[in-house]
Design a protein around this motif. Structure first.
Motif, PDB file in Angstrom:
ATOM      1  N   ALA A 191      -4.052   2.185  -8.725  1.00  0.00           N
ATOM      2  CA  ALA A 191      -3.170   1.994  -7.570  1.00  0.00           C
ATOM      3  C   ALA A 191      -2.588   3.314  -7.090  1.00  0.00           C
ATOM      4  CB  ALA A 191      -2.038   1.033  -7.935  1.00  0.00           C
ATOM      5  N   GLY A 192      -2.577   4.327  -7.964  1.00  0.00           N
ATOM      6  CA  GLY A 192      -2.127   5.657  -7.552  1.00  0.00           C
ATOM      7  C   GLY A 192      -3.005   6.276  -6.491  1.00  0.00           C
ATOM      8  N   GLY A 193      -4.166   5.660  -6.210  1.00  0.00           N
ATOM      9  CA  GLY A 193      -4.984   6.127  -5.100  1.00  0.00           C
ATOM     10  C   GLY A 193      -4.244   6.083  -3.775  1.00  0.00           C
ATOM     11  N   ILE A 194      -3.261   5.194  -3.667  1.00  0.00           N
ATOM     12  CA  ILE A 194      -2.434   5.161  -2.454  1.00  0.00           C
ATOM     13  C   ILE A 194      -1.713   6.490  -2.292  1.00  0.00           C
ATOM     14  CG2 ILE A 194      -0.499   4.024  -1.307  1.00  0.00           C
ATOM     15  CD1 ILE A 194      -1.235   1.469  -2.773  1.00  0.00           C
ATOM     16  N   MET A 195      -1.114   6.967  -3.361  1.00  0.00           N
ATOM     17  CA  MET A 195      -0.344   8.206  -3.302  1.00  0.00           C
ATOM     18  C   MET A 195      -1.238   9.418  -3.046  1.00  0.00           C
ATOM     19  SD  MET A 195       2.279   9.814  -6.104  1.00  0.00           S
ATOM     20  CE  MET A 195       0.992   9.987  -7.344  1.00  0.00           C
ATOM     21  N   THR A 196      -2.337   9.546  -3.804  1.00  0.00           N
ATOM     22  CA  THR A 196      -3.200  10.717  -3.629  1.00  0.00           C
ATOM     23  C   THR A 196      -3.886  10.698  -2.271  1.00  0.00           C
ATOM     24  OG1 THR A 196      -5.007   9.559  -4.765  1.00  0.00           O
ATOM     25  CG2 THR A 196      -3.590  10.965  -6.102  1.00  0.00           C
ATOM     26  N   GLY A 197      -4.348   9.518  -1.857  1.00  0.00           N
ATOM     27  CA  GLY A 197      -4.977   9.437  -0.540  1.00  0.00           C
ATOM     28  C   GLY A 197      -4.007   9.777   0.576  1.00  0.00           C
ATOM     29  N   MET A 198      -2.772   9.312   0.448  1.00  0.00           N
ATOM     30  CA  MET A 198      -1.761   9.573   1.460  1.00  0.00           C
ATOM     31  C   MET A 198      -1.431  11.061   1.542  1.00  0.00           C
ATOM     32  SD  MET A 198       2.149   8.058   1.669  1.00  0.00           S
ATOM     33  CE  MET A 198       1.607   6.734   0.599  1.00  0.00           C
ATOM     34  N   TRP A 202      -8.574  -9.565  -3.003  1.00  0.00           N
ATOM     35  CA  TRP A 202      -7.611  -8.531  -2.613  1.00  0.00           C
ATOM     36  C   TRP A 202      -8.324  -7.266  -2.153  1.00  0.00           C
ATOM     37  CZ3 TRP A 202      -3.039  -8.966  -0.982  1.00  0.00           C
ATOM     38  CH2 TRP A 202      -2.106  -9.854  -1.524  1.00  0.00           C
ATOM     39  N   CYS A 203      -9.355  -6.834  -2.876  1.00  0.00           N
ATOM     40  CA  CYS A 203     -10.086  -5.624  -2.492  1.00  0.00           C
ATOM     41  C   CYS A 203     -10.748  -5.798  -1.131  1.00  0.00           C
ATOM     42  CB  CYS A 203     -11.138  -5.277  -3.550  1.00  0.00           C
ATOM     43  SG  CYS A 203     -10.450  -4.728  -5.129  1.00  0.00           S
ATOM     44  N   ALA A 204     -11.322  -6.976  -0.898  1.00  0.00           N
ATOM     45  CA  ALA A 204     -11.968  -7.241   0.385  1.00  0.00           C
ATOM     46  C   ALA A 204     -10.957  -7.191   1.528  1.00  0.00           C
ATOM     47  CB  ALA A 204     -12.673  -8.598   0.351  1.00  0.00           C
ATOM     48  N   VAL A 205      -9.791  -7.771   1.303  1.00  0.00           N
ATOM     49  CA  VAL A 205      -8.749  -7.763   2.343  1.00  0.00           C
ATOM     50  C   VAL A 205      -8.280  -6.342   2.630  1.00  0.00           C
ATOM     51  CG1 VAL A 205      -6.370  -8.437   2.840  1.00  0.00           C
ATOM     52  CG2 VAL A 205      -7.976 -10.126   1.926  1.00  0.00           C
ATOM     53  N   LEU A 206      -8.005  -5.579   1.577  1.00  0.00           N
ATOM     54  CA  LEU A 206      -7.533  -4.204   1.762  1.00  0.00           C
ATOM     55  C   LEU A 206      -8.561  -3.350   2.503  1.00  0.00           C
ATOM     56  CD1 LEU A 206      -5.862  -3.533  -1.716  1.00  0.00           C
ATOM     57  CD2 LEU A 206      -4.716  -3.997   0.456  1.00  0.00           C
ATOM     58  N   LEU A 245     -13.585  -0.301  -7.718  1.00  0.00           N
ATOM     59  CA  LEU A 245     -13.501  -0.920  -6.395  1.00  0.00           C
ATOM     60  C   LEU A 245     -12.052  -0.981  -5.929  1.00  0.00           C
ATOM     61  CD1 LEU A 245     -14.787  -2.456  -4.019  1.00  0.00           C
ATOM     62  CD2 LEU A 245     -14.525  -4.558  -5.362  1.00  0.00           C
ATOM     63  N   PHE A 246     -11.155  -1.329  -6.848  1.00  0.00           N
ATOM     64  CA  PHE A 246      -9.736  -1.385  -6.492  1.00  0.00           C
ATOM     65  C   PHE A 246      -9.204   0.001  -6.152  1.00  0.00           C
ATOM     66  CE2 PHE A 246      -5.184  -1.480  -7.866  1.00  0.00           C
ATOM     67  CZ  PHE A 246      -4.723  -2.280  -6.832  1.00  0.00           C
ATOM     68  N   ARG A 247      -9.625   1.014  -6.908  1.00  0.00           N
ATOM     69  CA  ARG A 247      -9.204   2.385  -6.603  1.00  0.00           C
ATOM     70  C   ARG A 247      -9.703   2.794  -5.224  1.00  0.00           C
ATOM     71  NH1 ARG A 247      -6.025   6.809  -8.689  1.00  0.00           N
ATOM     72  NH2 ARG A 247      -6.685   8.601  -7.478  1.00  0.00           N
ATOM     73  N   PHE A 248     -10.943   2.452  -4.904  1.00  0.00           N
ATOM     74  CA  PHE A 248     -11.509   2.780  -3.600  1.00  0.00           C
ATOM     75  C   PHE A 248     -10.698   2.130  -2.485  1.00  0.00           C
ATOM     76  CE2 PHE A 248     -14.906   2.231  -0.309  1.00  0.00           C
ATOM     77  CZ  PHE A 248     -15.193   3.571  -0.115  1.00  0.00           C
ATOM     78  N   ALA A 291     -12.342   9.417   0.317  1.00  0.00           N
ATOM     79  CA  ALA A 291     -12.323   8.252  -0.577  1.00  0.00           C
ATOM     80  C   ALA A 291     -13.424   8.352  -1.630  1.00  0.00           C
ATOM     81  CB  ALA A 291     -12.479   6.969   0.240  1.00  0.00           C
ATOM     82  N   GLY A 292     -14.599   8.835  -1.230  1.00  0.00           N
ATOM     83  CA  GLY A 292     -15.702   8.967  -2.182  1.00  0.00           C
ATOM     84  C   GLY A 292     -15.420  10.000  -3.259  1.00  0.00           C
ATOM     85  N   ALA A 293     -14.854  11.143  -2.873  1.00  0.00           N
ATOM     86  CA  ALA A 293     -14.526  12.177  -3.853  1.00  0.00           C
ATOM     87  C   ALA A 293     -13.466  11.681  -4.827  1.00  0.00           C
ATOM     88  CB  ALA A 293     -14.050  13.436  -3.136  1.00  0.00           C
ATOM     89  N   ASP A 294     -12.477  10.988  -4.312  1.00  0.00           N
ATOM     90  CA  ASP A 294     -11.430  10.439  -5.182  1.00  0.00           C
ATOM     91  C   ASP A 294     -12.031   9.457  -6.185  1.00  0.00           C
ATOM     92  OD1 ASP A 294      -8.275   9.869  -5.451  1.00  0.00           O
ATOM     93  OD2 ASP A 294      -9.356   7.968  -5.549  1.00  0.00           O
TER      94      ASP A 294
END
Length: 260
Positions: A69-76, A239-243, A147-150, A106-109
Motif C-alpha cells: 500500500a506504500g505504493g501510494i506514497m512513493t508513486g505520489m 478491489w484491484c480491478a476497481v482501483l 497486483l495490489f502494489r501496481f 508504475a512498472g519500475a516500482d
C-alpha cells in the motif's frame, strides 16, 4: 500498442536509473518493513493473545500488504517531484504515448517491489514465519501482492500529478501510514468495535492481507466478516480491478492535460 510498449520500456529504464542514483531512499524503503517486522513481532506480539511465533506468522502477510500500500506514497512523491521540476512538461513535448510515462513509473516500482520482497521474506522465515499452503497458492499470493502494489502505485501517480508539489505530496503521503492501521494488517479485526471493524474490513488492505494469510496457510478466513474479507481472493481482485479501472485513466488524463 507497440508504441506504448516501446515508450513505456524507455520510461521504465529511466525510472530504474533514477532509483539506482538514489540508493539512500532505496535502502530506507527496503529496510523499513524488516524493521517493522522485528519491532511489531517482538514488542506487540508479547502484548497480544497470540503467542509470539503465531503472531509473527500472522504479521508477515499483513506487513507485506501494508508495504504494498506504500505504493501510494512513493508513486505520489515521484510524480509530484517530476511535475514540480518541469520534467513532465518536457516529456509532453516529445512524440510519445501519453500513457508511457505513468506506465513506466508504475512498472519500475513493481520491479523494485518484487526484488525487495525477497529479503523481507527471508527475514520472515528467520523469525518463524512459514508457508503452510501449497507452492501454487504461495505463487498466487505473491502475484496478488504485486497486483495490489501496481494498483496502489497508480493511485499515488494520479494524486502526485494532482498535487504538483513535492512538499504537499510528502505531507499527504505521510497520511497513508494510517491506512494499514485501519485494517487487519497488524491485529485481527474481530476484536475491534463494531463501526471500526466495518471500516477495517472494507479497507482493501484487509482483503489482500486476509487473502495472503489464507493462501500462505497462516490464518483461516475469519467468520462473520464483511464480503471482501469473507471472500478474500475475490475481494482482493475486485478491489484491484476497481482501483485500476478508476485511477489508470485518471492518471493518464491528468498527465495529458498538464496545467490544464
Amino acid at each position: 500498442m507497440s508504441t506504448l510498449a516501446y515508450d513505456g520500456g524507455a520510461m521504465l529504464g529511466r525510472q530504474l536509473r533514477r532509483i539506482r542514483n538514489n540508493p539512500g531512499l532505496l535502502v530506507l524503503t527496503q529496510t523499513m518493513p524488516i524493521s517493522m517486522l522485528l519491532f511489531f513481532g517482538y514488542v506487540f506480539g508479547s502484548a497480544l493473545a497470540m503467542p509470539g511465533a503465531q503472531y509473527r506468522a500472522f504479521l508477515v502477510p499483513g506487513l507485506l500488504v501494508a508495504t504494498a500500500a506504500g505504493g501510494i506514497m512513493t508513486g505520489m512523491f515521484q510524480a509530484a517531484q517530476d511535475t514540480h521540476r518541469g520534467v513532465m512538461d518536457r516529456f509532453r513535448t516529445l512524440p510519445m504515448s501519453r500513457a508511457a510515462v505513468p506506465l513506466g513509473q508504475a512498472g519500475a516500482d513493481l520491479l523494485v517491489t518484487a526484488a525487495g520482497t525477497v529479503p523481507f521474506l527471508l527475514v520472515g522465515l528467520a523469525v518463524g514465519w512459514r508457508v503452510e499452503g501449497s507452492a501454487l497458492e504461495a505463487v498466487g499470493a505473491l502475484g496478488l501482492l504485486l497486483l495490489f502494489r501496481f494498483a496502489a502505485t497508480w493511485v499515488g501517480i494520479y494524486l502526485g500529478l494532482l498535487t504538483r508539489n513535492e512538499e504537499a505530496a510528502g505531507q499527504l503521503g505521510g497520511a497513508t501510514f494510517l491506512l494499514p492501521l485501519l485494517s487487519n494488517a497488524y491485529i485481527p479485526a474481530d476484536g475491534l468495535p463494531g463501526w471500526l471493524r466495518t471500516v477495517a474490513e472494507w479497507n482493501p488492505i484487509s482483503a489482500v492481507a486476509t487473502a495472503l494469510r489464507d493462501l500462505f496457510g497462516n490464518a483461516p478466513v475469519p467468520d462473520g466478516a464483511a464480503w471482501p474479507v469473507a471472500h478474500p481472493v475475490a475481494g482482493s481482485l475486485a478491489w484491484c480491478a476497481v482501483l485500476l479501472a478508476v485511477f489508470v485513466p485518471l492518471a493518464v488524463r491528468r498527465y495529458t492535460r498538464g496545467e490544464g
